[in-house]
Each structure stands twice: as C-alpha cells, then as structure tokens.
Design a protein around this motif. Sequence first.
Motif, PDB file in Angstrom:
ATOM      1  N   LEU A 197       0.824  -1.204   0.000  1.00  0.00           N
ATOM      2  CA  LEU A 197       0.000   0.000   0.000  1.00  0.00           C
ATOM      3  C   LEU A 197       0.861   1.258   0.000  1.00  0.00           C
ATOM      4  N   ALA A 198       1.925   1.259   0.809  1.00  0.00           N
ATOM      5  CA  ALA A 198       2.811   2.426   0.877  1.00  0.00           C
ATOM      6  C   ALA A 198       3.482   2.685  -0.470  1.00  0.00           C
ATOM      7  N   SER A 199       3.906   1.617  -1.133  1.00  0.00           N
ATOM      8  CA  SER A 199       4.591   1.805  -2.414  1.00  0.00           C
ATOM      9  C   SER A 199       3.631   2.300  -3.490  1.00  0.00           C
ATOM     10  N   LEU A 200       2.387   1.816  -3.464  1.00  0.00           N
ATOM     11  CA  LEU A 200       1.407   2.285  -4.442  1.00  0.00           C
ATOM     12  C   LEU A 200       1.083   3.764  -4.212  1.00  0.00           C
ATOM     13  N   LYS A 201       0.942   4.166  -2.966  1.00  0.00           N
ATOM     14  CA  LYS A 201       0.653   5.565  -2.661  1.00  0.00           C
ATOM     15  C   LYS A 201       1.818   6.471  -3.062  1.00  0.00           C
ATOM     16  N   ARG A 202       3.014   5.928  -3.009  1.00  0.00           N
ATOM     17  CA  ARG A 202       4.190   6.707  -3.418  1.00  0.00           C
ATOM     18  C   ARG A 202       4.223   6.930  -4.926  1.00  0.00           C
ATOM     19  N   ASP A 203       3.797   5.910  -5.686  1.00  0.00           N
ATOM     20  CA  ASP A 203       3.978   5.949  -7.135  1.00  0.00           C
ATOM     21  C   ASP A 203       2.722   6.312  -7.920  1.00  0.00           C
ATOM     22  N   PHE A 204       1.565   6.353  -7.256  1.00  0.00           N
ATOM     23  CA  PHE A 204       0.306   6.682  -7.926  1.00  0.00           C
ATOM     24  C   PHE A 204      -0.392   7.813  -7.170  1.00  0.00           C
ATOM     25  N   ALA A 205      -1.151   8.609  -7.905  1.00  0.00           N
ATOM     26  CA  ALA A 205      -1.818   9.756  -7.299  1.00  0.00           C
ATOM     27  C   ALA A 205      -2.932   9.332  -6.344  1.00  0.00           C
ATOM     28  N   THR A 206      -3.676   8.273  -6.690  1.00  0.00           N
ATOM     29  CA  THR A 206      -4.819   7.842  -5.889  1.00  0.00           C
ATOM     30  C   THR A 206      -4.821   6.318  -5.781  1.00  0.00           C
ATOM     31  N   LEU A 210     -11.605  -1.654  -3.336  1.00  0.00           N
ATOM     32  CA  LEU A 210     -12.917  -1.817  -3.951  1.00  0.00           C
ATOM     33  C   LEU A 210     -13.472  -3.209  -3.674  1.00  0.00           C
ATOM     34  N   LYS A 211     -14.793  -3.296  -3.527  1.00  0.00           N
ATOM     35  CA  LYS A 211     -15.487  -4.585  -3.392  1.00  0.00           C
ATOM     36  C   LYS A 211     -16.647  -4.571  -4.378  1.00  0.00           C
ATOM     37  N   PRO A 212     -16.414  -5.013  -5.631  1.00  0.00           N
ATOM     38  CA  PRO A 212     -17.502  -4.983  -6.616  1.00  0.00           C
ATOM     39  C   PRO A 212     -18.638  -5.921  -6.242  1.00  0.00           C
ATOM     40  N   LYS A 213     -19.819  -5.618  -6.750  1.00  0.00           N
ATOM     41  CA  LYS A 213     -21.009  -6.405  -6.415  1.00  0.00           C
ATOM     42  C   LYS A 213     -20.894  -7.848  -6.866  1.00  0.00           C
ATOM     43  N   ALA A 214     -20.143  -8.102  -7.923  1.00  0.00           N
ATOM     44  CA  ALA A 214     -20.004  -9.467  -8.429  1.00  0.00           C
ATOM     45  C   ALA A 214     -19.072 -10.318  -7.578  1.00  0.00           C
ATOM     46  N   SER A 215     -18.350  -9.707  -6.621  1.00  0.00           N
ATOM     47  CA  SER A 215     -17.574 -10.514  -5.677  1.00  0.00           C
ATOM     48  C   SER A 215     -18.550 -11.200  -4.733  1.00  0.00           C
ATOM     49  N   ARG A 216     -18.316 -12.461  -4.469  1.00  0.00           N
ATOM     50  CA  ARG A 216     -19.234 -13.195  -3.598  1.00  0.00           C
ATOM     51  C   ARG A 216     -19.267 -12.574  -2.204  1.00  0.00           C
ATOM     52  N   ALA A 217     -20.456 -12.484  -1.637  1.00  0.00           N
ATOM     53  CA  ALA A 217     -20.668 -11.767  -0.378  1.00  0.00           C
ATOM     54  C   ALA A 217     -19.795 -12.310   0.753  1.00  0.00           C
ATOM     55  N   GLY A 218     -19.618 -13.620   0.816  1.00  0.00           N
ATOM     56  CA  GLY A 218     -18.853 -14.205   1.903  1.00  0.00           C
ATOM     57  C   GLY A 218     -17.358 -14.246   1.651  1.00  0.00           C
ATOM     58  N   SER A 219     -16.917 -13.724   0.512  1.00  0.00           N
ATOM     59  CA  SER A 219     -15.508 -13.786   0.152  1.00  0.00           C
ATOM     60  C   SER A 219     -14.734 -12.626   0.767  1.00  0.00           C
ATOM     61  N   ALA A 220     -13.464 -12.880   1.093  1.00  0.00           N
ATOM     62  CA  ALA A 220     -12.578 -11.824   1.600  1.00  0.00           C
ATOM     63  C   ALA A 220     -11.940 -11.043   0.461  1.00  0.00           C
ATOM     64  N   GLU A 221     -12.361 -11.348  -0.772  1.00  0.00           N
ATOM     65  CA  GLU A 221     -11.776 -10.723  -1.955  1.00  0.00           C
ATOM     66  C   GLU A 221     -12.026  -9.222  -1.998  1.00  0.00           C
ATOM     67  N   LEU A 222     -10.974  -8.485  -2.298  1.00  0.00           N
ATOM     68  CA  LEU A 222     -11.033  -7.048  -2.543  1.00  0.00           C
ATOM     69  C   LEU A 222     -10.166  -6.753  -3.765  1.00  0.00           C
ATOM     70  N   TYR A 223     -10.298  -5.559  -4.290  1.00  0.00           N
ATOM     71  CA  TYR A 223      -9.418  -5.108  -5.364  1.00  0.00           C
ATOM     72  C   TYR A 223      -8.772  -3.797  -4.944  1.00  0.00           C
ATOM     73  N   VAL A 224      -7.535  -3.606  -5.368  1.00  0.00           N
ATOM     74  CA  VAL A 224      -6.862  -2.335  -5.154  1.00  0.00           C
ATOM     75  C   VAL A 224      -6.707  -1.675  -6.518  1.00  0.00           C
ATOM     76  N   LEU A 225      -7.140  -0.427  -6.606  1.00  0.00           N
ATOM     77  CA  LEU A 225      -7.054   0.350  -7.841  1.00  0.00           C
ATOM     78  C   LEU A 225      -6.153   1.547  -7.592  1.00  0.00           C
ATOM     79  N   ALA A 226      -5.062   1.601  -8.338  1.00  0.00           N
ATOM     80  CA  ALA A 226      -4.130   2.724  -8.242  1.00  0.00           C
ATOM     81  C   ALA A 226      -4.160   3.478  -9.571  1.00  0.00           C
ATOM     82  N   THR A 227      -4.479   4.753  -9.522  1.00  0.00           N
ATOM     83  CA  THR A 227      -4.586   5.571 -10.730  1.00  0.00           C
ATOM     84  C   THR A 227      -3.625   6.756 -10.675  1.00  0.00           C
ATOM     85  N   GLY A 228      -3.310   7.293 -11.861  1.00  0.00           N
ATOM     86  CA  GLY A 228      -2.429   8.454 -11.917  1.00  0.00           C
ATOM     87  C   GLY A 228      -0.972   8.090 -11.653  1.00  0.00           C
TER      88      GLY A 228
END
Length: 234
Positions: A197-206, A210-228
């Motif tokens: 997380l620290a390295s992404l914040k250093r190299d990307f603006a934002t 994210l937890k999209p609706k298509a991720s199963r409700a009981g899943s620990a799955e998340l997504y990290v989106l780094a932009t800029g």
Amino acid sequence: MATGGGGSGHEGGRSLKTKVRTAKKRSLSSTLWLERQLNDPFVAQARREGFRSRAAYKLIEIAEKYHLFKLGQRIVDLGAAPGGWSQIAAKSVGSPDGKGRVVGIDLLDIDPIEGVEFKVMDFHDPEAPARLTAMLGGPADGVLSDMAANATGHRKTDHLRIVGLAELAADFARGILAPNGFFLAKVLHGGTEGELLASLKRDFATVRHLKPKASRAGSAELYVLATGFRGRPS
C-alpha cells in the motif's frame, strides 16, 4: 433436484436452489464450489452474454465507476486465463476495430478472443516488460491482474501469498506503464497493508480499495485500484 429462476429463490416455501450430491471422487470443497457455481446469478449471466467468466462483471463495474478505459488505450492483462477481463478490455478500448491494443499473458494457453493478443509468458521473466511493450507498440495505459494463488484455507498464509502476487504485479506495472496509467489487482481483505500500500501511494496519485457487487458476499476478496501513475522511479 429443484431448480428455479430469479426472485426470492423460494416457491411455496421450498428452496429453488440447486443441490449437488457429493460424488465418490469429488471432495466436499469441490462439491460446495460446484453448488455455488450452479446457483450464482453472475455465472448464469456470463453464459448468456458470452463472457468467459463471471469476473467480467467485476471489471465492468469498476471500469464504469472510475472511467478506466478509453478508445485507443494499450492494456496488459496478467494471468489472463480464461479471458473474461481481456474481453471487457478489448471492447472498451476498441482493439477489435484497430483502435487500441490488449495483450493477455498467462502460463496457460487461452482460446482466441477478437482484439486480444494472448501470449504464454511468465511475467516474472526480467525480459517480460520489454517484450510486452514491443507487442503493445508502446508503454501500457493500464495493467490488470485478477490473479490469485491457490487457497490453502489458512487465512494468514493466503493473505501473504496473494499480497506477494500483487506486489510482483505492481513491480511489473511500474516497468511498463505510461505516466498517468492505472493498475488494478486482486487482493484479500486486510491484505494491502504495509509495504504494498505504501509503495502504491508513493507511485500513484490515488489508491482505492474496492469490493464490486459481483464478488461473492462471503468472500474476503477485494481489489486495489491505483490511478495516476507518476512515472518510473529514477
């Protein structure tokens, strides 16, 4: 075996979910996975709409909300099999019409998709960034990674393994992204703490979780989106 369509999943007080009996050569975990697949509305929708996997809807939701794709972009899809994310990327950047480029890489062969160039390649290979940049015709505008290590069932171990994959994917992205590019990768809940997380914040603006609706409700799955993307470190 009772089956049914939409709505509450019940009719006359009787569940309409498909039940799968445990076969002699099928483990309980495999049986439960098959049952989830048969009763998953996103799996059924993916089949109807011709997508390679239910994961396509995760990318559709994220891309629409954060305006990730533009016509003419160059996109790399890491661990692309079976090709669901590559399908969405190709349609979004216009590569079937020659307006963009999408390259998907995996250790497995992938059936062809219009507008996508698939390559059997290990992205850990030190030569991979240069080879992919040449295939794209220039630096990438986005790097996608829906990769996940095989689950062990041990929460801490699974976190370490999937974060390790995400860190490798992020390092790869830094070597191939154009300035202002984006990086999207699968992680687990609590799994982007610390160095990643620290390295992404250093190299990307934002940087967002994210937890999209298509991720199963009981899943620990998340997504990290780094932009800029700020550009390669000197």
